[in-house]
Design a protein around this motif. Structure first.
Motif, PDB file in Angstrom:
ATOM      1  N   UNK A  21      46.882  96.736  42.262  1.00 30.07           N
ATOM      2  CA  UNK A  21      46.230  95.136  41.732  1.00 30.07           C
ATOM      3  C   UNK A  21      46.712  94.534  43.079  1.00 30.07           C
ATOM      4  N   UNK A  22      47.874  94.281  43.716  1.00 27.37           N
ATOM      5  CA  UNK A  22      48.420  93.494  44.809  1.00 27.37           C
ATOM      6  C   UNK A  22      47.715  93.031  45.660  1.00 27.37           C
ATOM      7  N   UNK A  36      53.147  83.992  45.690  1.00 24.75           N
ATOM      8  CA  UNK A  36      52.367  84.830  44.376  1.00 24.75           C
ATOM      9  C   UNK A  36      52.042  83.294  43.711  1.00 24.75           C
ATOM     10  N   UNK A  37      50.957  83.704  43.025  1.00 23.27           N
ATOM     11  CA  UNK A  37      50.272  82.444  41.704  1.00 23.27           C
ATOM     12  C   UNK A  37      50.869  83.623  39.979  1.00 23.27           C
ATOM     13  N   UNK A  42      42.972  86.693  32.638  1.00 21.15           N
ATOM     14  CA  UNK A  42      41.750  87.112  33.287  1.00 21.15           C
ATOM     15  C   UNK A  42      42.509  87.462  34.771  1.00 21.15           C
ATOM     16  N   UNK A  43      42.917  87.500  35.404  1.00 22.77           N
ATOM     17  CA  UNK A  43      43.064  87.700  37.182  1.00 22.77           C
ATOM     18  C   UNK A  43      43.094  89.289  37.017  1.00 22.77           C
ATOM     19  N   UNK A  74      54.986  90.466  39.970  1.00 25.36           N
ATOM     20  CA  UNK A  74      53.545  90.137  39.474  1.00 25.36           C
ATOM     21  C   UNK A  74      53.373  91.290  38.434  1.00 25.36           C
ATOM     22  N   UNK A  75      54.340  92.606  37.991  1.00 23.73           N
ATOM     23  CA  UNK A  75      53.058  93.458  37.534  1.00 23.73           C
ATOM     24  C   UNK A  75      54.416  93.673  36.017  1.00 23.73           C
ATOM     25  N   UNK A  76      55.086  93.364  36.145  1.00 27.19           N
ATOM     26  CA  UNK A  76      56.121  92.961  35.224  1.00 27.19           C
ATOM     27  C   UNK A  76      55.711  92.183  34.202  1.00 27.19           C
ATOM     28  N   UNK A  77      54.565  91.071  34.674  1.00 27.46           N
ATOM     29  CA  UNK A  77      54.042  90.893  34.106  1.00 27.46           C
ATOM     30  C   UNK A  77      52.868  90.889  32.484  1.00 27.46           C
ATOM     31  N   UNK A  78      53.237  90.712  31.015  1.00 27.31           N
ATOM     32  CA  UNK A  78      52.537  91.887  30.415  1.00 27.31           C
ATOM     33  C   UNK A  78      52.031  91.024  29.654  1.00 27.31           C
TER      34      UNK A  78
END
Length: 204
Positions: A21-22, A36-37, A42-43, A74-78
């Motif tokens: 994903x990154x 990183x934003x 939806x991203x 980044x991957x921790x945002x659910x």
């Protein structure tokens, strides 16, 4: 430093979930070392921008931990997971459609209000101090499989946070970074004082 060479090295450091994903992007004009934003629901792709002119001033272990920490954040945002708040959002939206079809204005307002409250809660959870601390510990956990010990990984991330502030010309660390550094010092065995549980469990 040749950006493409370093990007290939960093891709080897990244976990497989991050590589899916990154996307690492060279951005020499930015003032931040790495940026990183906040990932929106939806991203699908989550770009991470690096100023390699500044990045090269970090030691390789610091770069590794800083990258792993960014990927973990980044991957921790659910946004979508099975819990009560997501259920309330879906129920509110569904209820809003039904009430709208029945032309029940009060019902539409109530359903919309429930959805809004649940969405705010989800947002607060995804921007909480707990998530920041979890990203640090996740990065350290990944680093263990890259040959670092827990103490080494915590120390490298700690010094990376402090060094980045200097490289970027900031006068000091922000509140979140101070909390993170204290937690990392405790993990590294450099301090007997950890982070209060209130910072680990409560959203900012």
């Amino acid at each position: 430093m040749e950006p493409n060479v370093e990007i290939r090295r960093l891709l080897d450091v990244m976990p497989a979930s991050g590589r899916m994903t990154v996307k690492l992007v060279s951005k020499p004009e930015q003032s931040k070392v790495i940026d990183a934003s906040f990932p929106l629901p939806w991203s699908q792709e989550r770009p991470t921008y690096i100023n390699f002119d500044l990045w090269r001033r970090l030691k390789p272990p610091q770069r590794d931990l800083l990258l792993l920490r960014t990927i973990s954040w980044l991957t921790g945002v659910k946004w979508f997971k099975a819990d009560i708040y997501q259920g309330v959002v879906l129920a509110g939206i569904f209820g809003g459609f039904i009430e709208s079809a029945q032309q029940d204005a009060v019902g539409v307002v109530v359903a919309g209000g429930l959805s809004a409250i649940a969405l705010i809660r989800i947002w607060r959870t995804n921007t909480s101090q707990e998530l920041e601390l979890n990203a640090d510990t996740a990065a350290i956990r990944i680093a263990l499989s890259r040959g670092y010990s827990e103490t080494e990984a915590a120390e490298h991330l700690l010094t990376a946070i402090e060094t980045v502030a200097k490289i970027e010309g900031r006068s000091g660390l922000n509140f979140s970074e101070l909390i993170r550094c204290q937690n990392l010092r405790a993990i590294a065995g450099l301090s007997a004082i950890g982070v209060p549980e209130s910072y680990k469990n409560n959203p900012m």
